[in-house]
Design a protein around this motif. Structure first.
Motif, PDB file in Angstrom:
ATOM      1  N   ILE A  52       5.230   0.830  55.597  1.00  0.00           N
ATOM      2  CA  ILE A  52       5.559   1.775  54.644  1.00  0.00           C
ATOM      3  C   ILE A  52       6.743   1.605  54.046  1.00  0.00           C
ATOM      4  N   LEU A  53       7.702   1.110  54.828  1.00  0.00           N
ATOM      5  CA  LEU A  53       9.160   0.793  54.323  1.00  0.00           C
ATOM      6  C   LEU A  53       8.963  -0.265  53.257  1.00  0.00           C
ATOM      7  N   THR A  54       8.326  -1.344  53.775  1.00  0.00           N
ATOM      8  CA  THR A  54       8.192  -2.428  52.839  1.00  0.00           C
ATOM      9  C   THR A  54       7.636  -2.175  51.566  1.00  0.00           C
ATOM     10  N   THR A  55       6.593  -1.282  51.508  1.00  0.00           N
ATOM     11  CA  THR A  55       5.862  -0.995  50.258  1.00  0.00           C
ATOM     12  C   THR A  55       6.742  -0.368  49.434  1.00  0.00           C
ATOM     13  N   ILE A  56       7.516   0.382  50.138  1.00  0.00           N
ATOM     14  CA  ILE A  56       8.559   1.574  49.154  1.00  0.00           C
ATOM     15  C   ILE A  56       9.834   0.571  48.572  1.00  0.00           C
ATOM     16  N   LEU A  57      10.259  -0.125  49.715  1.00  0.00           N
ATOM     17  CA  LEU A  57      11.626  -0.827  49.275  1.00  0.00           C
ATOM     18  C   LEU A  57      11.496  -2.134  48.779  1.00  0.00           C
ATOM     19  N   LYS A  58      10.446  -3.061  49.113  1.00  0.00           N
ATOM     20  CA  LYS A  58      10.045  -4.293  48.579  1.00  0.00           C
ATOM     21  C   LYS A  58      11.352  -5.389  48.782  1.00  0.00           C
ATOM     22  N   ILE A 134       0.757   6.534  49.745  1.00  0.00           N
ATOM     23  CA  ILE A 134       1.692   5.524  49.016  1.00  0.00           C
ATOM     24  C   ILE A 134       0.947   4.493  48.472  1.00  0.00           C
ATOM     25  N   ASN A 137      -1.105   5.645  45.454  1.00  0.00           N
ATOM     26  CA  ASN A 137      -0.124   5.838  44.318  1.00  0.00           C
ATOM     27  C   ASN A 137       0.272   4.479  43.592  1.00  0.00           C
ATOM     28  N   LYS A 138       0.626   3.411  44.590  1.00  0.00           N
ATOM     29  CA  LYS A 138       1.020   2.324  43.892  1.00  0.00           C
ATOM     30  C   LYS A 138      -0.064   1.451  43.351  1.00  0.00           C
TER      31      LYS A 138
END
Length: 145
Positions: A52-58, A134, A137-138
């Protein structure tokens, strides 16, 4: 799968050293099975959190920074690292329940699965829903095959 196997092997080696160093009795087979399930669930929870963090922060640096801040915060709040009294919040973390009460419940087959397993399953379900929202939505309406 490789991460799960690595975590289980590491846990076996760690437990063997821990039990032999402190001369603790070997837990019964049910507890060993529950601990293996706990490790698999724990690994899944952490994997989903990082995904989740990787998907959001990249960016690796951001994800690593948040991971380390979270790790040290959990260790301090639960009282495992440092000698700080931060109240009762740390008593409800699964890691606190597992670390502090492990030696008192070596043969109590209901203890680990009852509290820690329930916490982890609830957390895994919540994180799964967050991940689904997430990623949906992405990706919009794209189909992934």
């Amino acid at each position: 799968m490789a991460l799960t196997v690595f975590v289980l092997l590491s846990s076996i080696i760690y437990s063997w050293i821990f039990l032999s160093h402190f001369n603790l009795p070997l837990p019964n087979a049910v507890i060993i099975g529950q601990m293996a399930i706990f490790q698999i669930l724990n690994t899944a929870v952490y994997f989903i959190i990082v995904f989740i963090l990787t998907t959001i922060l990249k960016k690796f640096s951001r994800v690593y920074g948040i991971s380390m801040i979270s790790y040290f915060a959990i260790m301090i709040i639960s009282g495992i690292m440092g000698n700080m009294d931060v109240g009762k919040l740390g008593d409800y973390l699964p890691i606190k329940l597992f670390v502090t009460n492990y030696t008192n419940h070596l043969n109590d087959t209901d203890y680990i699965s009852g509290k820690i397993g329930l916490y982890l399953l609830i957390l895994l379900g919540i994180l799964g829903v967050i991940l689904k929202v997430i990623v949906r939505n992405k990706n919009g309406n794209k189909h992934q095959y």
